[in-house]
Design a protein around this motif. Structure first.
Motif, PDB file in Angstrom:
ATOM      1  N   LEU A   1       0.820  -1.209   0.000  1.00 41.51           N
ATOM      2  CA  LEU A   1       0.000   0.000   0.000  1.00 41.51           C
ATOM      3  C   LEU A   1       0.856   1.262   0.000  1.00 41.51           C
ATOM      4  CD1 LEU A   1      -2.939  -0.954   2.399  1.00 41.51           C
ATOM      5  CD2 LEU A   1      -3.054  -0.505  -0.055  1.00 41.51           C
ATOM      6  N   SER A   2       1.926   1.249   0.805  1.00 42.23           N
ATOM      7  CA  SER A   2       2.817   2.418   0.816  1.00 42.23           C
ATOM      8  C   SER A   2       3.446   2.636  -0.550  1.00 42.23           C
ATOM      9  CB  SER A   2       3.917   2.237   1.873  1.00 42.23           C
ATOM     10  OG  SER A   2       3.373   2.261   3.174  1.00 42.23           O
ATOM     11  N   VAL A   3       3.927   1.550  -1.151  1.00 41.81           N
ATOM     12  CA  VAL A   3       4.535   1.644  -2.479  1.00 41.81           C
ATOM     13  C   VAL A   3       3.494   2.095  -3.494  1.00 41.81           C
ATOM     14  CG1 VAL A   3       5.702   0.347  -4.297  1.00 41.81           C
ATOM     15  CG2 VAL A   3       6.223  -0.131  -1.896  1.00 41.81           C
ATOM     16  N   PHE A   4       2.265   1.604  -3.330  1.00 40.25           N
ATOM     17  CA  PHE A   4       1.187   1.980  -4.238  1.00 40.25           C
ATOM     18  C   PHE A   4       0.939   3.486  -4.216  1.00 40.25           C
ATOM     19  CE2 PHE A   4      -3.322   3.180  -4.275  1.00 40.25           C
ATOM     20  CZ  PHE A   4      -3.626   2.956  -5.613  1.00 40.25           C
ATOM     21  N   PHE A   5       0.842   4.069  -3.028  1.00 43.57           N
ATOM     22  CA  PHE A   5       0.563   5.499  -2.943  1.00 43.57           C
ATOM     23  C   PHE A   5       1.721   6.328  -3.517  1.00 43.57           C
ATOM     24  CE2 PHE A   5      -2.643   4.249   0.247  1.00 43.57           C
ATOM     25  CZ  PHE A   5      -3.723   4.957  -0.264  1.00 43.57           C
ATOM     26  N   VAL A   6       2.949   5.870  -3.280  1.00 39.79           N
ATOM     27  CA  VAL A   6       4.108   6.582  -3.822  1.00 39.79           C
ATOM     28  C   VAL A   6       4.105   6.550  -5.351  1.00 39.79           C
ATOM     29  CG1 VAL A   6       6.624   6.548  -4.021  1.00 39.79           C
ATOM     30  CG2 VAL A   6       5.547   6.283  -1.784  1.00 39.79           C
ATOM     31  N   ALA A   7       3.700   5.415  -5.916  1.00 35.25           N
ATOM     32  CA  ALA A   7       3.729   5.267  -7.369  1.00 35.25           C
ATOM     33  C   ALA A   7       2.470   5.811  -8.049  1.00 35.25           C
ATOM     34  CB  ALA A   7       3.899   3.791  -7.731  1.00 35.25           C
ATOM     35  N   PHE A   8       1.334   5.719  -7.372  1.00 35.20           N
ATOM     36  CA  PHE A   8       0.046   6.029  -8.003  1.00 35.20           C
ATOM     37  C   PHE A   8      -0.310   7.511  -7.962  1.00 35.20           C
ATOM     38  CE2 PHE A   8      -4.662   6.365  -7.407  1.00 35.20           C
ATOM     39  CZ  PHE A   8      -5.040   6.009  -8.695  1.00 35.20           C
ATOM     40  N   LEU A   9      -0.228   8.108  -6.781  1.00 33.55           N
ATOM     41  CA  LEU A   9      -0.706   9.485  -6.636  1.00 33.55           C
ATOM     42  C   LEU A   9       0.045  10.502  -7.506  1.00 33.55           C
ATOM     43  CD1 LEU A   9      -1.451   9.657  -2.806  1.00 33.55           C
ATOM     44  CD2 LEU A   9      -3.030   9.202  -4.686  1.00 33.55           C
ATOM     45  N   PRO A  10       1.388  10.418  -7.602  1.00 33.77           N
ATOM     46  CA  PRO A  10       2.094  11.417  -8.430  1.00 33.77           C
ATOM     47  C   PRO A  10       1.684  11.417  -9.898  1.00 33.77           C
ATOM     48  CG  PRO A  10       3.624  10.325  -6.954  1.00 33.77           C
ATOM     49  CD  PRO A  10       2.334   9.566  -6.873  1.00 33.77           C
ATOM     50  N   LEU A  11       1.077  10.321 -10.377  1.00 35.58           N
ATOM     51  CA  LEU A  11       0.646  10.264 -11.769  1.00 35.58           C
ATOM     52  C   LEU A  11      -0.431  11.300 -12.076  1.00 35.58           C
ATOM     53  CD1 LEU A  11       0.371   6.387 -12.274  1.00 35.58           C
ATOM     54  CD2 LEU A  11       2.224   7.888 -13.022  1.00 35.58           C
ATOM     55  N   PHE A  12      -1.124  11.753 -11.030  1.00 38.17           N
ATOM     56  CA  PHE A  12      -2.242  12.675 -11.225  1.00 38.17           C
ATOM     57  C   PHE A  12      -1.940  14.074 -10.688  1.00 38.17           C
ATOM     58  CE2 PHE A  12      -3.823   8.359 -11.005  1.00 38.17           C
ATOM     59  CZ  PHE A  12      -4.592   8.287 -12.158  1.00 38.17           C
ATOM     60  N   ILE A  13      -0.662  14.366 -10.496  1.00 35.37           N
ATOM     61  CA  ILE A  13      -0.239  15.702 -10.083  1.00 35.37           C
ATOM     62  C   ILE A  13       0.387  16.403 -11.273  1.00 35.37           C
ATOM     63  CG2 ILE A  13       1.263  17.019  -8.538  1.00 35.37           C
ATOM     64  CD1 ILE A  13       1.017  14.773  -6.512  1.00 35.37           C
ATOM     65  N   ARG A  14      -0.143  17.547 -11.617  1.00 39.25           N
ATOM     66  CA  ARG A  14       0.330  18.274 -12.793  1.00 39.25           C
ATOM     67  C   ARG A  14       1.761  18.776 -12.607  1.00 39.25           C
ATOM     68  NH1 ARG A  14      -4.429  20.810 -11.715  1.00 39.25           N
ATOM     69  NH2 ARG A  14      -3.264  22.707 -11.163  1.00 39.25           N
ATOM     70  N   THR A  15       2.514  18.767 -13.676  1.00 35.12           N
ATOM     71  CA  THR A  15       3.856  19.347 -13.651  1.00 35.12           C
ATOM     72  C   THR A  15       3.754  20.837 -13.330  1.00 35.12           C
ATOM     73  OG1 THR A  15       4.579  17.774 -15.331  1.00 35.12           O
ATOM     74  CG2 THR A  15       5.961  19.713 -14.978  1.00 35.12           C
ATOM     75  N   GLY A  16       4.562  21.284 -12.389  1.00 35.97           N
ATOM     76  CA  GLY A  16       4.512  22.684 -11.990  1.00 35.97           C
ATOM     77  C   GLY A  16       3.480  22.990 -10.933  1.00 35.97           C
ATOM     78  N   ASP A  17       2.854  21.953 -10.357  1.00 37.90           N
ATOM     79  CA  ASP A  17       1.885  22.166  -9.269  1.00 37.90           C
ATOM     80  C   ASP A  17       2.593  22.902  -8.131  1.00 37.90           C
ATOM     81  OD1 ASP A  17       0.251  21.811  -6.932  1.00 37.90           O
ATOM     82  OD2 ASP A  17      -0.787  20.185  -7.970  1.00 37.90           O
ATOM     83  N   PRO A  18       2.054  24.051  -7.682  1.00 36.45           N
ATOM     84  CA  PRO A  18       2.731  24.833  -6.642  1.00 36.45           C
ATOM     85  C   PRO A  18       2.758  24.159  -5.279  1.00 36.45           C
ATOM     86  CG  PRO A  18       0.578  25.749  -7.125  1.00 36.45           C
ATOM     87  CD  PRO A  18       0.833  24.700  -8.157  1.00 36.45           C
ATOM     88  N   SER A  19       1.848  23.216  -5.037  1.00 33.51           N
ATOM     89  CA  SER A  19       1.806  22.532  -3.736  1.00 33.51           C
ATOM     90  C   SER A  19       1.500  21.050  -3.951  1.00 33.51           C
ATOM     91  CB  SER A  19       0.760  23.169  -2.827  1.00 33.51           C
ATOM     92  OG  SER A  19      -0.496  23.218  -3.487  1.00 33.51           O
ATOM     93  N   PRO A  20       2.478  20.296  -4.441  1.00 33.32           N
ATOM     94  CA  PRO A  20       2.240  18.880  -4.755  1.00 33.32           C
ATOM     95  C   PRO A  20       1.884  18.035  -3.536  1.00 33.32           C
ATOM     96  CG  PRO A  20       4.578  19.426  -4.893  1.00 33.32           C
ATOM     97  CD  PRO A  20       3.844  20.718  -4.779  1.00 33.32           C
ATOM     98  N   VAL A  21       2.456  18.365  -2.378  1.00 32.85           N
ATOM     99  CA  VAL A  21       2.144  17.597  -1.172  1.00 32.85           C
ATOM    100  C   VAL A  21       0.678  17.777  -0.787  1.00 32.85           C
ATOM    101  CG1 VAL A  21       2.635  17.306   1.288  1.00 32.85           C
ATOM    102  CG2 VAL A  21       4.509  17.694  -0.322  1.00 32.85           C
ATOM    103  N   ALA A  22       0.192  19.022  -0.876  1.00 33.64           N
ATOM    104  CA  ALA A  22      -1.215  19.283  -0.570  1.00 33.64           C
ATOM    105  C   ALA A  22      -2.126  18.554  -1.560  1.00 33.64           C
ATOM    106  CB  ALA A  22      -1.489  20.784  -0.609  1.00 33.64           C
TER     107      ALA A  22
END
Length: 203
Positions: free
Chosen positions: A121-142
């Motif tokens: 599950l930890s590996v899944f979230f690390v690999a899965f969530l960033p796929l849906f974060i736009r390049t240049g997002d000002p607050s990727p963690v949020a």
């Protein structure tokens, strides 16, 4: 938030896995209320993995062979323990007419533990969530946190639906010993199969 994320997340959540199988078993064993509580417990078991992904701990676990293997085999043993309980018809998911309300805390405990001890599950979230974060997002963690919360909410809603539906079938199943015994063996085999699948998982 894109429709691609919502659709992909729904497919992942709706596909039967450890949490879904556990929730259905809880609903059949104890009724709809237990099914909903099992869904909540399975969702709570995701929280540490989300935190690990957001803080970078998940990447460390993934990078550390020892940490990953320890967590993985703890999860394997827990799944095998659940399989043994289902096969013997003992423990919090024991299926009998008088097993509706007893030891509900065990249902919650096991639901949390099953997801907590799954390093995938930890590996899944690390690999899965960033796929849906736009390049240049000002607050990727949020953004990752927002996506994680939506994923968890979706998990709870879908699993709760599974649990309630299983609870609705409980009365029909619990009065049929042959069907009951077949279900016990099926769930035991499912947990054992998940244990084998987890044991064969690489980093």
């Amino acid at each position: 938030m894109s429709w691609e994320f919502l659709l992909t997340a729904f497919i992942i959540v709706a596909t039967p896995g450890t949490g879904a199988i556990y929730t259905i078993a809880a609903g059949l064993a104890r009724g709809a209320r237990a099914g909903v509580l099992a869904a909540l417990a399975s969702t709570l078991g995701i929280v540490p993995h989300v935190v690990a992904a957001l803080t970078g701990l998940a990447a460390l676990v993934h990078a550390s062979a020892v940490a990953f293997e320890l967590l993985k085999y703890a999860g394997v043993l827990y799944l095998l323990f659940m399989a043994w309980q289902m096969f013997r018809n003992v423990g919090p998911l024991r299926m009998d007419p008088d097993n509706r309300e007893r030891s509900i805390r065990q249902v919650i405990r096991d639901g949390i533990a099953l997801n907590l001890l799954n390093p995938k599950l930890s590996v899944f979230f690390v690999a899965f969530l960033p796929l849906f974060i736009r390049t240049g997002d000002p607050s990727p963690v949020a953004t990752m946190l927002q996506l994680s919360l939506v994923f968890m909410l979706m998990t709870f809603v879908v699993f709760a639906a599974y649990g309630v539906f299983a609870g609705m079938l409980r009365r029909e199943i619990i009065s049929r010993p042959a069907v009951l015994r077949w279900l016990q063996r099926t769930f035991a085999a499912a947990f054992a199969g998940l244990a084998v699948k987890l044991a064969l998982t690489d980093r």
